[in-house]
Design a protein around this motif. Structure first.
Motif: not given
Length: 401
Positions: A57-61, A66-67, A296-297, A303-307
């Motif tokens: 799933p994409v990063a929340e940011a 997109v929302r 945003a990415a 942090a999402w990328l590091d995860e």
């Protein structure tokens, strides 16, 4: 369809819960294309491991961006201010991650790397000159040159010390025969190589000797592992900066290929001026939601990328620890794409066909990556670890049958 069963143990990460059924229901090309499979032991469902996208799933940011596009009706033509904001975010990210912060004014939007490639061929290489491509290579790089009336010269990468390396002599000969542009993909798709500074310096010497150009495909730049670190080719020397057009995108690292936003990075004043005069058509198809999500990415998705990188490290370790008899396995130093050399099996058919039929795992056949890839397959590791464990179990069973 039955849920995939694996011996990988209980779920320990949120990505572990992503079943094959969940991915098929999502409708991506990677999972909707393969279809059904009925294995010798009654297992159902092909595992999609061919398209270079992640299952996570994409990063929340990114999702928030997109929302916000939908809620704010931000679907109009792309304004300059949003382009500038994306360029600044991209430059800052590259400076932080790779030690090279390009001038944001020289970071321009394109829908994707292939658009950047065709524009570079048309506007930055000698008219009619051939394109030099080390192979195995990303598949469209083998077909797109012919679509724009350019000859392609493949320079097969020798297999040295258990890895593919660039054949600098072959590249030199191609330039001597009149070729004008080298496609340099780093980190390398499909072999997972991350080229060293020494290798990149050798490329520069050859290119400079012939007054040629380089198209640097660095779309997988954030995806490196272990001691491997990405070094932007244009940052290696003034000479490299003067003959390079760099293309990148957040699409691989943040799993957003459908949002259609990439970046061209111009690393010298002359190229920036030439792009300003010729790049309108290449830029025009860039999606407004993609630009905002990309911003945003780069700015909020670290942090999402590091995860994801940590999770992929675990998947790399799983592959490295799996006995696949008869296969030479390249665990990637960069990208999430592994290369499996099946030439020692003597199959008598493309290995991708064998593994799809006998193991129910759909991978990219090496022949599609150029003659140098014949006999190999490209395996996408960016799936849930239990699903990857199931895929590797199936491959192992097919090899032992």
């Amino acid at each position: 369809m039955t849920r995939l069963v694996t011996t990988a143990g209980p779920a320990s990460h949120r990505f572990d819960a992503l079943t094959a059924e969940h991915m098929r229901a999502g409708g991506s090309w990677k999972w909707s294309t393969p279809g059904e499979w009925h294995g010798p032991d009654g297992r159902h469902g092909l595992i999609g491991a061919f398209v270079a996208e992640m299952d996570y799933p994409v990063a929340e940011a990114v999702a928030d961006a997109v929302r916000a596009c939908a809620e704010g009706s931000r679907f109009g033509y792309l304004p300059d201010a949003w382009v500038a904001d994306m360029a600044a975010a991209c430059a800052a990210f590259w400076g932080e991650r790779f030690g090279w912060a390009p001038d944001p004014a020289r970071v321009r939007p394109v829908p994707d790397v292939l658009t950047a490639f065709t524009a570079t061929v048309r506007h930055f290489s000698r008219p009619g000159s051939a394109i030099v491509l080390p192979t195995p290579a990303y598949m469209p790089f083998l077909t797109v040159p012919g679509m724009i009336d350019r000859e392609l010269v493949q320079t097969p990468m020798p297999w040295v010390g258990g890895r593919f390396v660039l054949d600098l002599d072959a590249i030199d000969r191609a330039f001597a025969a009149g070729a004008g542009l080298l496609v340099l993909t780093n980190p390398h798709n499909p072999t997972g190589r991350v080229f060293s500074d020494a290798e990149l310096a050798e490329v520069t010497e050859v290119v400079e000797r012939h007054g040629a150009r380089v198209f640097a495909d660095e779309i997988h730049a954030p995806l490196t592992f272990g001691g491997a670190r990405h070094r932007p080719y244009a940052a290696t020397s003034d000479a490299a900066a003067a003959h390079t057009v760099t293309a990148t995108s957040a699409s691989k690292a943040w799993n957003t290929p459908g949002l259609k936003c990439g970046q061209v990075i111009l690393s010298n004043e002359a190229d920036a001026a030439h792009w300003a005069a010729t790049g309108y058509l290449a830029e025009h198809g860039t999606a407004t939601p993609g630009v905002l999500a990309t911003t945003a990415a780069y700015r909020e998705g670290g942090a999402w990328l590091d995860e994801v990188l940590a999770y992929l490290e675990g998947n790399r370790a799983l592959l490295a620890g799996t006995d696949l008899p008869g296969l030479d396995v390249i665990v990637p130093d960069g990208t999430y794409l592994a290369w499996l050399d099946a030439r020692g099996l003597g199959l008598g058919e493309p290995p991708s066909a064998f593994f799809a039929r006998e193991a129910g795992v759909v991978m990219t056949d090496g022949a599609a990556c150029g003659e140098a890839g014949r006999g190999g397959v490209r395996l996408n590791l960016a799936m849930a670890r239990p699903v990857l464990a199931e895929a590797l179990d199936r491959l192992r069973a097919a090899l032992r049958a």
